[in-house]
Design an enzyme around this catalytic site. Structure first.
Site, PDB file in Angstrom:
ATOM      1  N   SER A 115       0.824  -1.207   0.000  1.00 36.42           N
ATOM      2  CA  SER A 115       0.000   0.000   0.000  1.00 36.42           C
ATOM      3  C   SER A 115       0.858   1.256   0.000  1.00 36.42           C
ATOM      4  CB  SER A 115      -0.961   0.007   1.189  1.00 36.42           C
ATOM      5  OG  SER A 115      -0.311  -0.403   2.348  1.00 36.42           O
ATOM      6  N   HIS A 148      -3.532  -3.845  -5.510  1.00 29.08           N
ATOM      7  CA  HIS A 148      -3.754  -3.336  -4.160  1.00 29.08           C
ATOM      8  C   HIS A 148      -5.203  -3.524  -3.736  1.00 29.08           C
ATOM      9  CE1 HIS A 148      -3.732   0.292  -1.202  1.00 29.08           C
ATOM     10  NE2 HIS A 148      -3.422  -0.825  -0.581  1.00 29.08           N
ATOM     11  N   GLU A 164      -6.714  -1.379  -6.733  1.00 30.02           N
ATOM     12  CA  GLU A 164      -5.876  -0.457  -7.516  1.00 30.02           C
ATOM     13  C   GLU A 164      -4.840  -1.300  -8.264  1.00 30.02           C
ATOM     14  OE1 GLU A 164      -5.897   3.648  -4.848  1.00 30.02           O
ATOM     15  OE2 GLU A 164      -4.375   2.155  -4.409  1.00 30.02           O
ATOM     16  N   ASN A 215      -5.012   6.222  -0.799  1.00 27.92           N
ATOM     17  CA  ASN A 215      -4.268   6.652   0.382  1.00 27.92           C
ATOM     18  C   ASN A 215      -3.739   8.073   0.250  1.00 27.92           C
ATOM     19  OD1 ASN A 215      -4.679   4.552   2.127  1.00 27.92           O
ATOM     20  ND2 ASN A 215      -2.917   3.374   1.408  1.00 27.92           N
TER      21      ASN A 215
HETATM   22  P1  NAI Z   1       0.042  -9.252   8.354  1.00 20.90           P
HETATM   23  O1  NAI Z   1       1.115  -8.910   9.320  1.00 20.90           O
HETATM   24  O2  NAI Z   1      -1.331  -9.528   8.847  1.00 20.90           O
HETATM   25  O3  NAI Z   1       0.508 -10.539   7.505  1.00 20.90           O
HETATM   26  C1  NAI Z   1       1.768 -10.649   6.893  1.00 20.90           C
HETATM   27  C2  NAI Z   1       2.090 -12.134   6.757  1.00 20.90           C
HETATM   28  O4  NAI Z   1       3.228 -12.256   5.910  1.00 20.90           O
HETATM   29  C3  NAI Z   1       2.457 -12.778   8.080  1.00 20.90           C
HETATM   30  O5  NAI Z   1       1.707 -13.969   8.250  1.00 20.90           O
HETATM   31  C4  NAI Z   1       3.946 -13.092   7.951  1.00 20.90           C
HETATM   32  O6  NAI Z   1       4.338 -14.285   8.607  1.00 20.90           O
HETATM   33  C5  NAI Z   1       4.094 -13.240   6.458  1.00 20.90           C
HETATM   34  N1  NAI Z   1       5.428 -12.960   5.930  1.00 20.90           N
HETATM   35  C6  NAI Z   1       6.281 -11.982   6.299  1.00 20.90           C
HETATM   36  N2  NAI Z   1       7.402 -12.040   5.556  1.00 20.90           N
HETATM   37  C7  NAI Z   1       7.253 -13.092   4.703  1.00 20.90           C
HETATM   38  C8  NAI Z   1       8.057 -13.647   3.681  1.00 20.90           C
HETATM   39  N3  NAI Z   1       9.248 -13.144   3.380  1.00 20.90           N
HETATM   40  N4  NAI Z   1       7.590 -14.698   2.985  1.00 20.90           N
HETATM   41  C9  NAI Z   1       6.370 -15.231   3.278  1.00 20.90           C
HETATM   42  N5  NAI Z   1       5.564 -14.742   4.243  1.00 20.90           N
HETATM   43  C10 NAI Z   1       6.004 -13.686   4.943  1.00 20.90           C
HETATM   44  O7  NAI Z   1       0.061  -8.093   7.281  1.00 20.90           O
HETATM   45  P2  NAI Z   1      -1.155  -7.557   6.385  1.00 20.90           P
HETATM   46  O8  NAI Z   1      -1.893  -6.514   7.121  1.00 20.90           O
HETATM   47  O9  NAI Z   1      -1.881  -8.701   5.810  1.00 20.90           O
HETATM   48  O10 NAI Z   1      -0.352  -6.794   5.219  1.00 20.90           O
HETATM   49  C11 NAI Z   1       0.343  -7.501   4.214  1.00 20.90           C
HETATM   50  C12 NAI Z   1       0.647  -6.568   3.062  1.00 20.90           C
HETATM   51  O11 NAI Z   1      -0.555  -5.999   2.569  1.00 20.90           O
HETATM   52  C13 NAI Z   1       1.553  -5.376   3.407  1.00 20.90           C
HETATM   53  O12 NAI Z   1       2.354  -5.094   2.285  1.00 20.90           O
HETATM   54  C14 NAI Z   1       0.558  -4.262   3.666  1.00 20.90           C
HETATM   55  O13 NAI Z   1       1.113  -2.993   3.466  1.00 20.90           O
HETATM   56  C15 NAI Z   1      -0.485  -4.567   2.609  1.00 20.90           C
HETATM   57  N6  NAI Z   1      -1.830  -4.045   2.860  1.00 20.90           N
HETATM   58  C16 NAI Z   1      -2.376  -4.100   4.114  1.00 20.90           C
HETATM   59  C17 NAI Z   1      -3.672  -3.623   4.341  1.00 20.90           C
HETATM   60  C18 NAI Z   1      -4.293  -3.689   5.696  1.00 20.90           C
HETATM   61  O14 NAI Z   1      -5.289  -2.997   5.927  1.00 20.90           O
HETATM   62  N7  NAI Z   1      -3.783  -4.496   6.617  1.00 20.90           N
HETATM   63  C19 NAI Z   1      -4.473  -3.019   3.240  1.00 20.90           C
HETATM   64  C20 NAI Z   1      -3.831  -3.098   1.942  1.00 20.90           C
HETATM   65  C21 NAI Z   1      -2.546  -3.544   1.789  1.00 20.90           C
END
Ligand code: NAI
Length: 510
Positions: free
Chosen positions: A124, A145, A157, A195
């Site tokens: 994001s 996105h 997006e 955003n």
């Molecule tokens: P989260 O922390 O809930 O989940 C991330 C997951 O990725 C975790 O289970 C972690 O173990 C895993 N992970 C970390 N590094 C890894 C790797 N190298 N290989 C495989 N797995 C790995 O995070 P969330 O909130 O789901 O966000 C994930 C992505 O989505 C980020 O880039 C965030 O910016 C983006 N995003 C988040 C939103 C939100 O509202 N939470 C909305 C839109 C985008």
């Protein structure tokens, strides 16, 4: 490569957290086989179990048939290793928000996937161009996105970096549409569309509270009642999390080299420092303790009370912008003495002279010797608004505010007196949202239609910013911004040249 990916195309999803498990559900619900992977042992399995649990209430409410829910889960395979993703035609990453981590992951994927596979990032805030710079095939990388929760929010997006192949972006756009989403194309720039364009929604609300103009619950009430937002900015910040929201603002501010429009809020910083993060910590701008939450919105706020007026209302100037307000008064048999004339409309009743805000505080707008100037807020629809902010010029006698309140009440509107702050609440918020959208358009990030779609489906805004320029006219927003600049002397409120051009174009249209 044309059209959407076929249903038999296997979709890889990496990172099984909040977003990854939601994205896996979306792809599986669209009929694709999905392979879900997470670096943390057991996390992918836990992600699938979480989404299965999330489907249970939908089945219970008959929103989806039980066999369909089972089929969705059945299509999601778990893999503990990356090479197992080799048959995927598209891999979407939703891992930790760090440039190096995403680059490393895609480099590993390039080694195991066929050359035809598409690589997508759910980032994001990180530049798609920057992620792609480390890759052998940056043309195959695109931003996809999703918004949280991914199965519910319609917007996707589709973000192109400098090297992204337009055919790849077109395929992901078509695929997202086939998955039941509302996709929009965007150029990779800080905050993409939503955003970035949404920043003023939070920033102006925070500034109003910081300056003591109005408390959070009143700002929320005025924006929901006056402009039709489903959720006020403070409720929304509490939902997103003040830490996350403040971080996005900080990243945007830094990415734009300290542009005053994205300046982080000291007030929000205090809330983060205090651990008042919002819903997730039990307290933010509101208190989420079970017994207090229900009434928090209404606490201390008056509601509309109808009352007849002691005498009629004199109307001078051009009534075009207040026509619905006058109709409401007339419908309640208030005698209107319309005198016409140039300049903006002024409604005089008793000791009060009411005018629609032009961005300047009443104190700075009052003519020499005038003592009863009242400015009132903009509304999306004066025919229906029931709560409206107003401010009196400094030093006005108490009967000025009392007469303004009575005049609004006669139209069935609850007037909320706030401090004499530039641009009040709705006017300044809409003007800044429209301005940001115009600047995004100027920078070629997306089209008008895409920006409107993004704001409506990514944040549930009641209208897109350009719909507001159509509805209320671009001129009023440019004027409000000029009023804000004259009052604050702050570059933050400078009007975009695109807004000025739109205003000129609308005014010269036959
Ligand atoms: P989260 O922390 O809930 O989940 C991330 C997951 O990725 C975790 O289970 C972690 O173990 C895993 N992970 C970390 N590094 C890894 C790797 N190298 N290989 C495989 N797995 C790995 O995070 P969330 O909130 O789901 O966000 C994930 C992505 O989505 C980020 O880039 C965030 O910016 C983006 N995003 C988040 C939103 C939100 O509202 N939470 C909305 C839109 C985008």
């Amino acid at each position: 490569m044309s059209g959407s990916l076929p249903k038999e195309c296997i979709i890889g999803v990496i990172g099984a957290g909040t977003m990854g498990s939601g994205i896996a559900q979306v792809a599986a619900a669209a009929g694709h086989p999905v392979i879900l992977h997470d670096v943390a042992p057991g996390a992918a399995e836990a992600g699938r179990a979480r989404l299965a649990k999330g489907l249970e209430p939908l089945v219970a409410k008959s929103r989806i048939p039980e066999d369909e829910a089972r089929a969705i889960i059945g299509r999601i395979a778990i893999s503990e290793t990356l090479p197992a993703l080799s048959p995927c035609g598209l891999v979407i990453e939703a891992i930790v928000e760090r440039l190096e981590a995403k680059q490393q992951l895609f480099l590993q994927l390039e080694a195991v996937l066929p050359e035809t596979a598409i690589l997508a990032t759910n980032t994001s805030s990180i530049s798609v161009t920057a992620i792609g710079a480390a890759l052998a095939r940056p043309q195959a990388l695109v931003g996809m996105h999703f918004f949280n929760p991914a199965p519910v929010m319609k917007l996707v997006e589709v973000v192109s970096g400098l090297a992204t192949d337009p055919a790849v972006a077109a395929c992901i756009h078509a695929t997202a549409a086939a998955w039941g989403k509302k996709p929009v194309h965007a150029r990779s720039t800080p905050g993409f569309i939503v955003n970035r364009v949404a920043r003023p929604y939070y920033a102006e609300a925070l500034r109003l509270v910081e300056e003591g103009a109005a408390p959070p619950a009143l700002v929320d009430r005025l924006l929901t009642a006056g402009a039709g937002f489903l959720m006020g900015p403070f409720r929304l910040m509490d939902l997103i999390g003040n830490d996350v929201n403040a971080m996005v603002t900080r990243v945007t501010f830094d990415a734009f080299f300290g542009d005053a429009r994205y300046r982080p809020s000291l007030l929000q910083g205090e809330y983060v420092a205090a651990g008042r993060l919002g819903r997730k910590s039990g307290r933010g701008f509101y208190d989420y303790a079970p017994e207090t939450d229900r009434e928090a919105d209404a606490a201390g706020l008056p509601s509309a009370a109808f009352s007849p007026l002691a005498c009629g209302v004199k109307v001078t100037g051009d009534p075009v912008r207040v026509r619905e307000l006058l109709s409401r008064l007339a419908a309640r048999s208030v005698p209107l003495q319309q005198e016409g004339g140039d300049g903006p409309a002024c409604l005089s009743y008793g000791a009060a002279q009411l005018m629609l805000t032009d961005g300047r505080p009443a104190t700075l707008r009052a003519a020499p010797g005038q003592t009863g100037l009242v400015v009132f807020d903009l509304a999306d629809d004066y025919a229906r608004v029931c709560d409206l902010a107003f401010a009196t010029q400094d030093g006005a006698e108490p009967r000025v505010a009392a007469d303004a309140t009575a005049l609004l009440a006669a139209a069935g509107i609850c007037g909320h007196r706030i401090d004499d702050t530039p641009g009040l609440v709705v006017a300044r918020t809409l003007a800044m949202l429209v301005n940001e959208a115009c600047d995004a358009l100027l920078a070629g990030i997306a089209t008008r239609e895409e920006i409107d779609t993004a704001m409506r489906f990514g944040l549930n805004f009641p209208r897109g910013p350009f719909e507001w320029t159509e509805r209320l006219g671009a001129t009023i927003f440019a004027a409000i911004l000029d009023g804000l600049v004259s009052a604050y002397g702050d570059d933050r409120y400078r009007a975009s040249v695109r807004l000025r051009r739109l205003s000129r174009q609308q005014n010269s249209a036959p």
